[in-house]
Scaffold this motif. Structure first.
Motif, PDB file in Angstrom:
ATOM      1  N   ASP A  95      -0.843  12.630  38.406  1.00 38.36           N
ATOM      2  CA  ASP A  95      -0.930  11.675  37.293  1.00 38.36           C
ATOM      3  C   ASP A  95       0.451  11.413  36.687  1.00 38.36           C
ATOM      4  O   ASP A  95       0.792  10.270  36.354  1.00 38.36           O
TER       5      ASP A  95
ATOM      6  N   LEU B 124       3.462  11.773  38.175  1.00 41.28           N
ATOM      7  CA  LEU B 124       4.293  11.023  39.113  1.00 41.28           C
ATOM      8  C   LEU B 124       3.857   9.562  39.187  1.00 41.28           C
ATOM      9  O   LEU B 124       4.693   8.657  39.302  1.00 41.28           O
ATOM     10  N   SER B 125       2.566   9.335  39.109  1.00 42.54           N
ATOM     11  CA  SER B 125       2.055   7.970  39.133  1.00 42.54           C
ATOM     12  C   SER B 125       2.587   7.161  37.952  1.00 42.54           C
ATOM     13  O   SER B 125       2.949   5.980  38.096  1.00 42.54           O
ATOM     14  N   GLU B 126       2.643   7.782  36.786  1.00 41.51           N
ATOM     15  CA  GLU B 126       3.155   7.101  35.595  1.00 41.51           C
ATOM     16  C   GLU B 126       4.668   6.888  35.692  1.00 41.51           C
ATOM     17  O   GLU B 126       5.179   5.829  35.323  1.00 41.51           O
ATOM     18  N   LEU B 127       5.387   7.872  36.209  1.00 45.46           N
ATOM     19  CA  LEU B 127       6.848   7.784  36.277  1.00 45.46           C
ATOM     20  C   LEU B 127       7.320   6.712  37.254  1.00 45.46           C
ATOM     21  O   LEU B 127       8.419   6.170  37.096  1.00 45.46           O
ATOM     22  N   ARG B 128       6.520   6.412  38.257  1.00 42.08           N
ATOM     23  CA  ARG B 128       6.934   5.414  39.254  1.00 42.08           C
ATOM     24  C   ARG B 128       7.117   4.027  38.634  1.00 42.08           C
ATOM     25  O   ARG B 128       7.853   3.191  39.176  1.00 42.08           O
ATOM     26  N   GLY B 129       6.461   3.775  37.530  1.00 44.63           N
ATOM     27  CA  GLY B 129       6.537   2.445  36.926  1.00 44.63           C
ATOM     28  C   GLY B 129       7.666   2.272  35.924  1.00 44.63           C
ATOM     29  O   GLY B 129       7.843   1.188  35.364  1.00 44.63           O
TER      30      GLY B 129
ATOM     31  N   GLU C 232      11.187   1.452  34.467  1.00 43.64           N
ATOM     32  CA  GLU C 232      12.334   0.654  34.882  1.00 43.64           C
ATOM     33  C   GLU C 232      13.632   1.266  34.367  1.00 43.64           C
ATOM     34  O   GLU C 232      13.652   1.891  33.300  1.00 43.64           O
TER      35      GLU C 232
ATOM     36  N   LEU D 208       6.393   3.421  29.813  1.00 49.04           N
ATOM     37  CA  LEU D 208       5.308   3.632  30.776  1.00 49.04           C
ATOM     38  C   LEU D 208       4.226   2.568  30.662  1.00 49.04           C
ATOM     39  O   LEU D 208       3.213   2.631  31.364  1.00 49.04           O
TER      40      LEU D 208
ATOM     41  N   ALA E  32       4.409  12.441  31.405  1.00 52.20           N
ATOM     42  CA  ALA E  32       5.510  11.626  31.917  1.00 52.20           C
ATOM     43  C   ALA E  32       6.451  11.209  30.789  1.00 52.20           C
ATOM     44  O   ALA E  32       7.684  11.244  30.946  1.00 52.20           O
TER      45      ALA E  32
END
Length: 338
Positions: free
Chosen positions: A30, A32-37, A39, A258, A310
């Motif tokens: 969860d 890592l999924s949030e951190l990928r977005g 900018e 995020l 995150a």
């Protein structure tokens, strides 16, 4: 120094375990999924806000040093404060553990006695409590007013905040009223210890009792000079308040980066309460601070654990990792590793 380095290594290993368990509980997928977005532009803004925090608290230190006839430039005050943050972040119990090293850094930067540097950082750390409690009380008021459920984490935060709001002013009042008795007690307690250490440290002769007493009196005298200067207190507390506001903004922006928005009043409560966890035995409260920030962020705003985890990682990257790296360079440039 070797023993200190081993203690630091062990402390960071313990912090790594705490962080690993914390990430596992929240859910690494969860997070890592949030951190990928996130900018890059948001990260740069958050980093800039962290710089504002360092500068503001450096100016608070500069105000106190001016009252102690130890002038320092604006730029150097920010760097020296970063060095103080480094010492807090690599020693157990946060500010309590890092103050002796911070005092040494300040004395080297200002070319003043060690007790002057120690009194300066002790004064600044004490003054930081004033705006932090104020912000937390404001944040708690709005959070409680809008809370649908008064959960366990919120109960804990409320209890801790009330204890701090009552306990800190009471300790300050009685400490000031009995400052001379306190000074005498410190002299009696410290003198035998310092002389014993002086006998066992190679190539160092034990200091005389008069020398130890003179230095302790110098420390308490410096504290009194700061405490009796209304202009210094107002200036230092003002810069401290701006620094706290910047740190709260850093966490709010970390959530915003995020793709989520939370009430700013919530971070006014969360950030000061998280700082209290810095008193844990881990270096700079690493792990403990993060756990409190995540728990309170979830309970006060309703965001998911992944979002909170995150956001806290981004926030702590700017307010823990960044000043530790910069401050480490400053510390070693001033000779802390000698």
């Amino acid at each position: 120094m070797n023993g200190d380095r081993w203690a630091t290594v062990v402390g960071f290993l313990g912090a790594a375990v705490v962080l690993a368990v914390l990430v596992w509980i929240v859910g690494i997928g969860d997070i890592l999924s949030e951190l990928r977005g996130v900018e890059l532009r948001y990260l740069l803004v958050i980093l800039a806000v962290a710089v504002v925090w360092l500068v503001c608290w450096g100016l608070a230190l500069r105000a106190v040093l001016s009252a102690l006839d130890a002038p320092i430039s604006v730029g150097m005050s920010g760097l020296v404060f970063a060095g103080a943050v480094f010492s807090n972040n690599v020693t157990p119990f946060g500010q309590a553990g890092g103050e002796p090293v911070s005092g040494y850094l300040i004395s080297r930067a200002t070319d003043r006695e060690y007790e002057t540097g120690l009194a300066a950082i002790a004064s600044v750390d004490a003054l930081h409590f004033v705006p932090s409690i104020g912000y937390a009380l404001v944040g708690l008021t709005f959070v409680v007013a809008g809370a649908a459920e008064f959960g366990r984490n919120l109960v804990f935060a409320t209890t801790a905040l009330v204890a701090l709001a009552v306990g800190i002013p009471a300790a300050a009042y009685f400490g000031w009223q009995y400052r001379y008795e306190l000074e005498a007690a410190v002299v009696r307690a410290i003198t035998p210890l310092v002389r014993t250490l002086g006998r066992v440290v190679p190539r160092k002769s034990p200091p005389t009792t008069d020398a130890i007493e003179r230095r302790i009196e110098g420390f308490f005298g410096a504290i009194e000079r700061v405490a009796t200067s209304p202009r210094t207190l107002l200036e230092a507390i003002g810069f401290s308040a701006l620094g706290w506001l910047a740190m709260c903004t850093s966490l709010w922006l970390s959530v915003y980066a995020l793709g989520h928005t939370v009430p700013f009043s919530a971070v006014l409560l969360v950030v000061p309460m998280g700082a209290v966890a810095g008193m844990t035995p881990l270096p700079g409260g690493l792990g403990g601070v993060d756990a409190v920030l995540i728990a309170l962020l979830v309970s006060t705003t309703g965001v998911s654990g992944g979002v909170a985890g995150a956001a806290v990682l981004v926030h702590r990257g700017a307010t823990y990792v960044f000043p530790t790296v910069v401050g480490g360079g400053v510390a070693f440039a001033l000779g802390v590793g000698d």
